[in-house]
Design a protein around this motif. Structure first.
Motif, PDB file in Angstrom:
ATOM      1  N   PHE A 130       0.840  -1.190   0.000  1.00 47.96           N
ATOM      2  CA  PHE A 130       0.000   0.000   0.000  1.00 47.96           C
ATOM      3  C   PHE A 130       0.878   1.243   0.000  1.00 47.96           C
ATOM      4  CE2 PHE A 130      -2.900  -2.987   2.272  1.00 47.96           C
ATOM      5  CZ  PHE A 130      -3.906  -2.994   1.324  1.00 47.96           C
ATOM      6  N   ASP A 131       0.310   2.353  -0.507  1.00 41.78           N
ATOM      7  CA  ASP A 131       1.008   3.634  -0.414  1.00 41.78           C
ATOM      8  C   ASP A 131       1.103   4.029   1.046  1.00 41.78           C
ATOM      9  OD1 ASP A 131       1.318   4.007  -3.132  1.00 41.78           O
ATOM     10  OD2 ASP A 131      -0.599   5.048  -3.350  1.00 41.78           O
ATOM     11  N   PRO A 132       2.151   4.748   1.435  1.00 35.20           N
ATOM     12  CA  PRO A 132       2.225   5.255   2.811  1.00 35.20           C
ATOM     13  C   PRO A 132       1.021   6.158   3.084  1.00 35.20           C
ATOM     14  CG  PRO A 132       4.301   5.590   1.661  1.00 35.20           C
ATOM     15  CD  PRO A 132       3.311   5.121   0.645  1.00 35.20           C
TER      16      PRO A 132
ATOM     17  N   ARG B 186      -1.704   8.987   0.742  1.00 30.85           N
ATOM     18  CA  ARG B 186      -3.033   8.548   0.311  1.00 30.85           C
ATOM     19  C   ARG B 186      -3.990   9.724   0.396  1.00 30.85           C
ATOM     20  NH1 ARG B 186      -3.768   2.867   3.538  1.00 30.85           N
ATOM     21  NH2 ARG B 186      -1.666   2.140   3.151  1.00 30.85           N
ATOM     22  N   THR B 187      -4.930   9.775  -0.527  1.00 32.50           N
ATOM     23  CA  THR B 187      -5.881  10.881  -0.547  1.00 32.50           C
ATOM     24  C   THR B 187      -7.319  10.371  -0.547  1.00 32.50           C
ATOM     25  OG1 THR B 187      -5.817  10.963  -2.969  1.00 32.50           O
ATOM     26  CG2 THR B 187      -4.300  12.420  -1.779  1.00 32.50           C
ATOM     27  N   ASP B 188      -8.225  11.260  -0.168  1.00 31.09           N
ATOM     28  CA  ASP B 188      -9.650  10.929  -0.183  1.00 31.09           C
ATOM     29  C   ASP B 188     -10.224  11.260  -1.560  1.00 31.09           C
ATOM     30  OD1 ASP B 188      -9.700  13.715  -0.123  1.00 31.09           O
ATOM     31  OD2 ASP B 188     -11.495  13.770   1.120  1.00 31.09           O
ATOM     32  N   ALA B 189     -11.547  11.207  -1.672  1.00 31.48           N
ATOM     33  CA  ALA B 189     -12.211  11.474  -2.948  1.00 31.48           C
ATOM     34  C   ALA B 189     -11.986  12.903  -3.440  1.00 31.48           C
ATOM     35  CB  ALA B 189     -13.701  11.195  -2.822  1.00 31.48           C
ATOM     36  N   THR B 190     -11.706  13.833  -2.529  1.00 32.60           N
ATOM     37  CA  THR B 190     -11.480  15.225  -2.919  1.00 32.60           C
ATOM     38  C   THR B 190     -10.017  15.511  -3.260  1.00 32.60           C
ATOM     39  OG1 THR B 190     -11.090  16.016  -0.658  1.00 32.60           O
ATOM     40  CG2 THR B 190     -13.379  16.009  -1.441  1.00 32.60           C
ATOM     41  N   GLY B 191      -9.151  14.510  -3.062  1.00 29.08           N
ATOM     42  CA  GLY B 191      -7.732  14.670  -3.377  1.00 29.08           C
ATOM     43  C   GLY B 191      -6.895  15.183  -2.232  1.00 29.08           C
ATOM     44  N   HIS B 192      -7.440  15.198  -1.018  1.00 29.94           N
ATOM     45  CA  HIS B 192      -6.698  15.683   0.154  1.00 29.94           C
ATOM     46  C   HIS B 192      -6.162  14.518   0.975  1.00 29.94           C
ATOM     47  CE1 HIS B 192      -9.348  19.141  -0.744  1.00 29.94           C
ATOM     48  NE2 HIS B 192      -8.285  19.832  -0.363  1.00 29.94           N
ATOM     49  N   THR B 193      -4.992  14.729   1.571  1.00 26.19           N
ATOM     50  CA  THR B 193      -4.443  13.749   2.505  1.00 26.19           C
ATOM     51  C   THR B 193      -5.141  13.913   3.851  1.00 26.19           C
ATOM     52  OG1 THR B 193      -2.717  15.219   3.325  1.00 26.19           O
ATOM     53  CG2 THR B 193      -2.167  13.853   1.394  1.00 26.19           C
TER      54      THR B 193
ATOM     55  N   MET C 280      -8.604   7.098   8.783  1.00 27.73           N
ATOM     56  CA  MET C 280      -9.502   6.023   8.349  1.00 27.73           C
ATOM     57  C   MET C 280     -10.203   6.402   7.050  1.00 27.73           C
ATOM     58  SD  MET C 280     -11.221   4.277  11.731  1.00 27.73           S
ATOM     59  CE  MET C 280     -12.476   5.507  11.822  1.00 27.73           C
ATOM     60  N   LEU C 281     -10.546   7.664   6.913  1.00 26.88           N
ATOM     61  CA  LEU C 281     -11.242   8.152   5.730  1.00 26.88           C
ATOM     62  C   LEU C 281     -10.413   7.954   4.467  1.00 26.88           C
ATOM     63  CD1 LEU C 281     -13.808   9.806   4.826  1.00 26.88           C
ATOM     64  CD2 LEU C 281     -12.347  11.797   4.985  1.00 26.88           C
ATOM     65  N   VAL C 282      -9.143   8.297   4.519  1.00 31.21           N
ATOM     66  CA  VAL C 282      -8.316   8.149   3.322  1.00 31.21           C
ATOM     67  C   VAL C 282      -7.881   6.704   3.096  1.00 31.21           C
ATOM     68  CG1 VAL C 282      -7.493  10.534   3.364  1.00 31.21           C
ATOM     69  CG2 VAL C 282      -6.100   8.757   4.393  1.00 31.21           C
ATOM     70  N   MET C 283      -7.861   5.906   4.135  1.00 29.97           N
ATOM     71  CA  MET C 283      -7.479   4.506   3.977  1.00 29.97           C
ATOM     72  C   MET C 283      -8.615   3.698   3.354  1.00 29.97           C
ATOM     73  SD  MET C 283      -5.286   3.604   7.362  1.00 29.97           S
ATOM     74  CE  MET C 283      -5.194   1.880   6.941  1.00 29.97           C
ATOM     75  N   ASN C 284      -9.831   3.888   3.874  1.00 27.20           N
ATOM     76  CA  ASN C 284     -10.955   3.067   3.419  1.00 27.20           C
ATOM     77  C   ASN C 284     -12.252   3.769   3.775  1.00 27.20           C
ATOM     78  OD1 ASN C 284     -12.822   1.137   2.798  1.00 27.20           O
ATOM     79  ND2 ASN C 284     -11.968  -0.446   4.094  1.00 27.20           N
ATOM     80  N   PHE C 285     -12.796   4.507   2.809  1.00 28.50           N
ATOM     81  CA  PHE C 285     -14.019   5.265   3.066  1.00 28.50           C
ATOM     82  C   PHE C 285     -15.164   4.352   3.486  1.00 28.50           C
ATOM     83  CE2 PHE C 285     -18.009   7.279   1.742  1.00 28.50           C
ATOM     84  CZ  PHE C 285     -17.970   8.386   2.579  1.00 28.50           C
ATOM     85  N   GLU C 286     -15.221   3.142   2.948  1.00 27.37           N
ATOM     86  CA  GLU C 286     -16.330   2.236   3.287  1.00 27.37           C
ATOM     87  C   GLU C 286     -16.347   1.898   4.771  1.00 27.37           C
ATOM     88  OE1 GLU C 286     -18.919   1.609   1.316  1.00 27.37           O
ATOM     89  OE2 GLU C 286     -17.869   2.946  -0.038  1.00 27.37           O
ATOM     90  N   LYS C 287     -15.212   1.975   5.408  1.00 24.68           N
ATOM     91  CA  LYS C 287     -15.145   1.695   6.836  1.00 24.68           C
ATOM     92  C   LYS C 287     -15.766   2.824   7.659  1.00 24.68           C
ATOM     93  CE  LYS C 287     -11.972  -0.439  10.014  1.00 24.68           C
ATOM     94  NZ  LYS C 287     -10.695  -1.064  10.158  1.00 24.68           N
ATOM     95  N   VAL C 288     -15.720   4.052   7.149  1.00 24.59           N
ATOM     96  CA  VAL C 288     -16.287   5.186   7.886  1.00 24.59           C
ATOM     97  C   VAL C 288     -17.665   5.591   7.367  1.00 24.59           C
ATOM     98  CG1 VAL C 288     -14.034   6.101   8.553  1.00 24.59           C
ATOM     99  CG2 VAL C 288     -15.117   6.933   6.476  1.00 24.59           C
TER     100      VAL C 288
END
Length: 116
Positions: free
Chosen positions: A44-46, A50-57, A87-95
């Protein structure tokens, strides 16, 4: 030039890797299932890139949120926001359940004339 391995070559290498493993590691692979185990999977990327759907870390999201607040919260509050963003940037489905619950709760409060 990248060397692409055939399926047969990959299976042979997988078997060699498995046979050279110590028994404890083999036990881990056996529990997972040899067929499901992929010794060639990319890591996995560090988390810091990693970014969310909006492109932010996660760090950027925390910073933007803090900037939007009138008063600076305490460290415990900031830590909770930071953990959520990771958690949001790692796996949105988890949050997602928590996100959907917050939307529902806000609507419920507004319907009852209560400020959440």
């Amino acid at each position: 030039m990248e060397d692409k391995l055939t399926f047969t070559q990959m299976e042979e290498q997988k078997r060699v890797i498995y046979e050279k493993m110590n028994p404890r590691r083999r036990k881990f692979v056996d529990r997972m299932g040899y067929d499901k185990w992929d010794p060639f999977a990319k890591p996995f990327d560090p988390i810091d890139i990693r970014t969310d759907a909006t492109g932010h870390t996660a760090h950027e999201l925390t910073r933007l949120f803090m900037k939007s607040m009138e008063a600076q919260p305490n460290d415990e509050y900031l830590e909770a926001v930071n953990e959520f963003n990771v958690m949001l940037v790692m796996n949105f489905e988890k949050v997602r359940p928590l996100y959907e619950y917050c939307l529902w709760y806000q609507k419920l409060c507004r319907e009852r004339g209560v400020e959440p």
